[in-house]
Design an enzyme around this catalytic site. Sequence first.
Site, PDB file in Angstrom:
ATOM      1  N   GLU A 151     -12.644  29.698   2.205  1.00  0.00           N
ATOM      2  CA  GLU A 151     -12.347  29.621   0.777  1.00  0.00           C
ATOM      3  C   GLU A 151     -12.190  28.174   0.307  1.00  0.00           C
ATOM      4  O   GLU A 151     -12.608  27.823  -0.786  1.00  0.00           O
ATOM      5  CB  GLU A 151     -11.091  30.433   0.443  1.00  0.00           C
ATOM      6  CG  GLU A 151     -11.245  31.929   0.678  1.00  0.00           C
ATOM      7  CD  GLU A 151     -12.390  32.553  -0.119  1.00  0.00           C
ATOM      8  OE1 GLU A 151     -12.868  31.929  -1.087  1.00  0.00           O
ATOM      9  OE2 GLU A 151     -12.810  33.659   0.233  1.00  0.00           O
ATOM     10  N   TYR A 206      -6.967  31.381  -7.196  1.00  0.00           N
ATOM     11  CA  TYR A 206      -8.085  32.091  -6.578  1.00  0.00           C
ATOM     12  C   TYR A 206      -7.939  32.156  -5.053  1.00  0.00           C
ATOM     13  O   TYR A 206      -7.982  33.223  -4.445  1.00  0.00           O
ATOM     14  CB  TYR A 206      -9.446  31.460  -6.932  1.00  0.00           C
ATOM     15  CG  TYR A 206     -10.504  31.994  -6.002  1.00  0.00           C
ATOM     16  CD1 TYR A 206     -11.007  33.272  -6.190  1.00  0.00           C
ATOM     17  CD2 TYR A 206     -10.915  31.276  -4.875  1.00  0.00           C
ATOM     18  CE1 TYR A 206     -11.911  33.824  -5.293  1.00  0.00           C
ATOM     19  CE2 TYR A 206     -11.807  31.826  -3.984  1.00  0.00           C
ATOM     20  CZ  TYR A 206     -12.300  33.083  -4.195  1.00  0.00           C
ATOM     21  OH  TYR A 206     -13.173  33.634  -3.306  1.00  0.00           O
ATOM     22  N   ASP A 257     -12.762  34.664  -9.743  1.00  0.00           N
ATOM     23  CA  ASP A 257     -13.606  33.484  -9.576  1.00  0.00           C
ATOM     24  C   ASP A 257     -14.700  33.537 -10.635  1.00  0.00           C
ATOM     25  O   ASP A 257     -14.749  34.439 -11.462  1.00  0.00           O
ATOM     26  CB  ASP A 257     -14.203  33.440  -8.164  1.00  0.00           C
ATOM     27  CG  ASP A 257     -15.349  34.414  -8.024  1.00  0.00           C
ATOM     28  OD1 ASP A 257     -15.253  35.503  -8.598  1.00  0.00           O
ATOM     29  OD2 ASP A 257     -16.349  34.090  -7.371  1.00  0.00           O
ATOM     30  N   CYS A 268     -25.834  39.871 -10.547  1.00  0.00           N
ATOM     31  CA  CYS A 268     -25.397  39.527 -11.906  1.00  0.00           C
ATOM     32  C   CYS A 268     -25.216  38.008 -12.001  1.00  0.00           C
ATOM     33  O   CYS A 268     -24.132  37.510 -12.283  1.00  0.00           O
ATOM     34  CB  CYS A 268     -24.095  40.258 -12.217  1.00  0.00           C
ATOM     35  SG  CYS A 268     -23.655  40.290 -13.970  1.00  0.00           S
ATOM     36  N   CYS A 288     -31.099  42.659 -13.281  1.00  0.00           N
ATOM     37  CA  CYS A 288     -30.579  43.930 -13.787  1.00  0.00           C
ATOM     38  C   CYS A 288     -31.360  45.126 -13.244  1.00  0.00           C
ATOM     39  O   CYS A 288     -30.816  46.227 -13.117  1.00  0.00           O
ATOM     40  CB  CYS A 288     -30.586  43.928 -15.311  1.00  0.00           C
ATOM     41  SG  CYS A 288     -29.503  42.668 -16.036  1.00  0.00           S
ATOM     42  N   CYS A 343     -29.631  46.404 -10.255  1.00  0.00           N
ATOM     43  CA  CYS A 343     -28.165  46.415 -10.305  1.00  0.00           C
ATOM     44  C   CYS A 343     -27.622  47.824 -10.128  1.00  0.00           C
ATOM     45  O   CYS A 343     -28.014  48.755 -10.837  1.00  0.00           O
ATOM     46  CB  CYS A 343     -27.675  45.848 -11.628  1.00  0.00           C
ATOM     47  SG  CYS A 343     -25.867  45.831 -11.762  1.00  0.00           S
ATOM     48  N   CYS A 357     -23.237  49.640 -17.481  1.00  0.00           N
ATOM     49  CA  CYS A 357     -22.952  48.255 -17.875  1.00  0.00           C
ATOM     50  C   CYS A 357     -22.901  48.121 -19.395  1.00  0.00           C
ATOM     51  O   CYS A 357     -23.857  48.455 -20.097  1.00  0.00           O
ATOM     52  CB  CYS A 357     -24.016  47.320 -17.309  1.00  0.00           C
ATOM     53  SG  CYS A 357     -23.847  45.610 -17.856  1.00  0.00           S
TER      54      CYS A 357
END
Length: 337
Positions: free
Chosen positions: A67, A150, A168, A223, A230, A233, A239
């Site tokens: 991270e 985060y 995030d 995304c 899309c 997705c 959505c």
Amino acid sequence: MLRMRSGCPFLERTRPGPLPGSRRRRGTLCGVPAALPELLVPWFDEHARDLPWRRPGTTPWGVLVSEFMLQQTPVSRVAPIWVEWLRRWPRPSDLASAGQADVLRAWGKLGYPRRALRLHAAATAIAEVHADRVPDDLDALLALPGVGPYTARAVLAFGYRRRAAVVDTNIRRVIARAVHGAGDAGPARTAADLADADALLPADDPTAARFSAALMELGACVCTARRPRCATCPVRQRCAWQAAGRPAYTGPVKPAQRFTGTDRQVRGRLLDVLRDAPGPVTRAALDAAWHDAGQRDRCVLSLLDDRLVEQFADGRFALPGESGPSGAAGSGPSDRP
DNA sequence: GACTCGTGGTT
DNA sequence: TAACCAAGAGT
């Protein structure tokens, strides 16, 4: 008053009454939008990238290191460095025992080298204060250098499989589109963003953690900011952005961040010289790194101020903790500019 | 809240 | 090709 936006399928209530602990303020979703986890977790089971820090056996320490490295740095550049770090420093105390110069060299060109020093400092704190175990408590994590909202929650979710809302840039974008029907996230609204993410999380720890990873993966791989895929997705049918006809982002545009000619470039050049040198270098060696003497000097000063560079009494420069001129008394790093 | 802090791949 | 973008944190 919380208003249901039209075409927002994730705002459907899936339980009759208000949820325990849920607050009905603006920016908070009412009820648990169960559809998202049910669509996304199975998709993630099949499509998750095989990233090294996702492999079985990765410790919370490994997650924390990942991270830190992933803060503003793409996965593809982090992966090989992470593997090397975990091989070399498998526990916090191992990193804590290393010298700062070695740490900065191992960080290489990941960028934002202050992160490397903060990670080293965090490792030291974990070793000394937490018995070499990465804390599983939010406040204890937030108290570590370089650990913000985060990263602290990411360690809880991905390191300890706990229910923690991670916010995030990926998740902000996914929520902005799929939930709010906007083209993009716009400026951060920290509290509201956190509430949005929290409202999406399933109740139980392992599923919530898995779902958070799936949300991030969706934002990173499907995304995306530029050209969202899309057509592939898993959430497309539910959505809000799709339902609204994929309207363009209308919020404020952040000024493009330049790099060429900035102090960041100059600092990078200077540090690059020191990383490549086996030991202390003369001022002349740094002079070659940048033509503008005024800017160069300012950047050397800022690097000294950030403890990324040390200067010896003889005037030479080095990465912090690097041994100076041998045999000479009083030749250690000087506090004088 | 606005700035600053590296680097390199993608479009 | 210049601009955009990338698992943020600290000041």
